[in-house]
Design a protein around this motif. Structure first.
Motif, PDB file in Angstrom:
ATOM      1  N   LEU A  11     -19.709  11.484 -21.280  1.00 27.94           N
ATOM      2  CA  LEU A  11     -20.615  12.640 -21.549  1.00 27.94           C
ATOM      3  C   LEU A  11     -21.279  12.766 -22.351  1.00 27.94           C
ATOM      4  O   LEU A  11     -22.547  13.065 -22.686  1.00 27.94           O
ATOM      5  CB  LEU A  11     -19.667  13.923 -21.175  1.00 27.94           C
ATOM      6  CG  LEU A  11     -19.354  13.677 -19.565  1.00 27.94           C
ATOM      7  CD1 LEU A  11     -18.134  14.890 -19.428  1.00 27.94           C
ATOM      8  CD2 LEU A  11     -20.508  14.301 -18.669  1.00 27.94           C
ATOM      9  N   LEU A  12     -20.482  12.537 -23.783  1.00 30.07           N
ATOM     10  CA  LEU A  12     -21.144  12.871 -25.031  1.00 30.07           C
ATOM     11  C   LEU A  12     -22.232  11.847 -25.475  1.00 30.07           C
ATOM     12  O   LEU A  12     -23.447  11.846 -25.996  1.00 30.07           O
ATOM     13  CB  LEU A  12     -19.980  12.734 -26.298  1.00 30.07           C
ATOM     14  CG  LEU A  12     -20.467  13.220 -27.699  1.00 30.07           C
ATOM     15  CD1 LEU A  12     -20.913  14.615 -27.661  1.00 30.07           C
ATOM     16  CD2 LEU A  12     -19.376  12.816 -28.659  1.00 30.07           C
ATOM     17  N   GLY A  13     -21.969  10.444 -25.002  1.00 29.54           N
ATOM     18  CA  GLY A  13     -23.076   9.451 -25.046  1.00 29.54           C
ATOM     19  C   GLY A  13     -24.430   9.846 -24.337  1.00 29.54           C
ATOM     20  O   GLY A  13     -25.502   9.215 -24.708  1.00 29.54           O
ATOM     21  N   LEU A  14     -24.327  10.298 -23.035  1.00 28.50           N
ATOM     22  CA  LEU A  14     -25.169  10.830 -22.120  1.00 28.50           C
ATOM     23  C   LEU A  14     -26.175  11.627 -23.090  1.00 28.50           C
ATOM     24  O   LEU A  14     -27.409  11.434 -23.085  1.00 28.50           O
ATOM     25  CB  LEU A  14     -25.133  11.540 -21.109  1.00 28.50           C
ATOM     26  CG  LEU A  14     -24.523  10.282 -19.952  1.00 28.50           C
ATOM     27  CD1 LEU A  14     -24.106  11.070 -18.591  1.00 28.50           C
ATOM     28  CD2 LEU A  14     -25.620   9.600 -19.305  1.00 28.50           C
ATOM     29  N   VAL A  15     -25.662  12.548 -23.688  1.00 24.41           N
ATOM     30  CA  VAL A  15     -26.364  13.625 -24.342  1.00 24.41           C
ATOM     31  C   VAL A  15     -27.243  12.871 -25.649  1.00 24.41           C
ATOM     32  O   VAL A  15     -28.280  13.223 -26.057  1.00 24.41           O
ATOM     33  CB  VAL A  15     -25.822  14.967 -24.552  1.00 24.41           C
ATOM     34  CG1 VAL A  15     -26.787  15.918 -25.523  1.00 24.41           C
ATOM     35  CG2 VAL A  15     -25.105  15.544 -23.479  1.00 24.41           C
ATOM     36  N   LYS A  16     -26.258  12.001 -26.194  1.00 22.20           N
ATOM     37  CA  LYS A  16     -26.745  11.438 -27.588  1.00 22.20           C
ATOM     38  C   LYS A  16     -27.945  10.476 -27.072  1.00 22.20           C
ATOM     39  O   LYS A  16     -29.240  10.537 -27.725  1.00 22.20           O
ATOM     40  CB  LYS A  16     -25.577  10.629 -28.312  1.00 22.20           C
ATOM     41  CG  LYS A  16     -26.216   9.896 -29.447  1.00 22.20           C
ATOM     42  CD  LYS A  16     -25.065   9.450 -30.198  1.00 22.20           C
ATOM     43  CE  LYS A  16     -25.481   8.830 -31.470  1.00 22.20           C
ATOM     44  NZ  LYS A  16     -24.450   8.234 -32.322  1.00 22.20           N
ATOM     45  N   HIS A  17     -27.767   9.941 -25.776  1.00 25.10           N
ATOM     46  CA  HIS A  17     -28.819   8.961 -25.326  1.00 25.10           C
ATOM     47  C   HIS A  17     -29.974   9.874 -25.036  1.00 25.10           C
ATOM     48  O   HIS A  17     -31.274   9.546 -25.469  1.00 25.10           O
ATOM     49  CB  HIS A  17     -28.457   8.258 -24.327  1.00 25.10           C
ATOM     50  CG  HIS A  17     -29.311   7.653 -23.364  1.00 25.10           C
ATOM     51  ND1 HIS A  17     -30.138   6.314 -23.827  1.00 25.10           N
ATOM     52  CD2 HIS A  17     -30.098   7.871 -22.268  1.00 25.10           C
ATOM     53  CE1 HIS A  17     -31.048   6.111 -22.926  1.00 25.10           C
ATOM     54  NE2 HIS A  17     -31.002   6.803 -22.046  1.00 25.10           N
TER      55      HIS A  17
END
Length: 168
Positions: free
Chosen positions: A54-60
Motif C-alpha cells: 500500500l505504501l509503495g503504491l502511493v509512492k509509485h
C-alpha cells in the motif's frame, strides 16, 4: 455534494477538462486515502510476490505524477526531478518512508501537476516523453487508467490488511 466529485450534477454539464480533472482528482484522493487508519507495518505489508505494498503504491503514484506532469511537460530528466529511472524502482520503500511522508509527497506532486497543466488545453502537446509529442488529453486518459488500476490494487491489499486484524 457527492463523495464522488465525478457524480456531482454540476460536473455532468461541465466542459471536458473539468470532467477530466474531477475524475483524476477523485482517483488521486482514493489512492492517497488508502493509507488512512493503517499502522506503518500494515502500510508496508508485503502481501503479493511483487514489490507492491500500500505504501509503495502511493509512492509509485508520486513517481507517475512526476513522469507525466513534470518530465513530459517540462522536459526535465528524471535525474533532474529526483525520481527513479524505472517504474519498478519507484515501489522501493526507503527506511525513512512513512505514511505521513509518502502522503505529503503525493499531495505535493498532485498539486504541482495541477499547476503545471493549468494553462494547457487538452489538445496541447507535451513534448518531454520518450514516445514523442503527446496531447494532454492522452496523458489524462493514461493517468486515469494508471490510477484506476492502482486504486483497485489498493482496495484488495487494504481488504487483506484489515482482514488480518480480525480475530481468527
Amino acid at each position: 455534494m457527492s463523495t464522488f466529485p465525478s457524480m456531482d450534477p454540476g460536473i455532468f454539464a461541465a466542459d471536458l477538462r473539468a470532467q477530466f480533472d474531477a475524475f483524476l482528482d477523485e482517483h488521486r484522493a482514493a489512492l492517497h486515502d488508502c493509507l488512512d487508519g493503517l499502522s506503518e507495518a500494515e502500510a508496508r505489508a508485503a502481501l503479493v510476490p511483487s514489490r507492491t505494498t500500500l505504501l509503495g503504491l502511493v509512492k509509485h503514484a508520486t513517481f507517475v505524477e512526476k513522469v507525466w506532469f513534470d518530465e513530459a511537460v517540462t522536459r526535465r530528466t528524471r535525474q533532474e526531478i529526483g525520481i527513479p529511472a524505472t517504474p519498478d524502482e519507484s515501489f522501493i520503500l526507503d527506511p525513512g518512508d512513512t505514511i505521513a511522508s509518502v502522503q505529503a509527497a503525493y499531495r505535493a506532486a498532485c498539486s504541482a501537476s495541477r499547476a503545471r497543466t493549468s494553462a494547457l488545453g487538452l489538445d496541447d502537446l507535451v513534448t518531454g516523453n520518450r514516445r514523442g509529442p503527446l496531447p494532454l488529453r492522452w496523458v489524462y486518459l493514461h493517468m486515469l487508467r494508471e490510477l484506476a488500476q492502482h486504486c483497485g490494487h489498493a482496495d484488495i491489499l487494504r481488504e487483506q490488511v484489515l482482514a488480518a486484524r480480525r480475530p481468527g
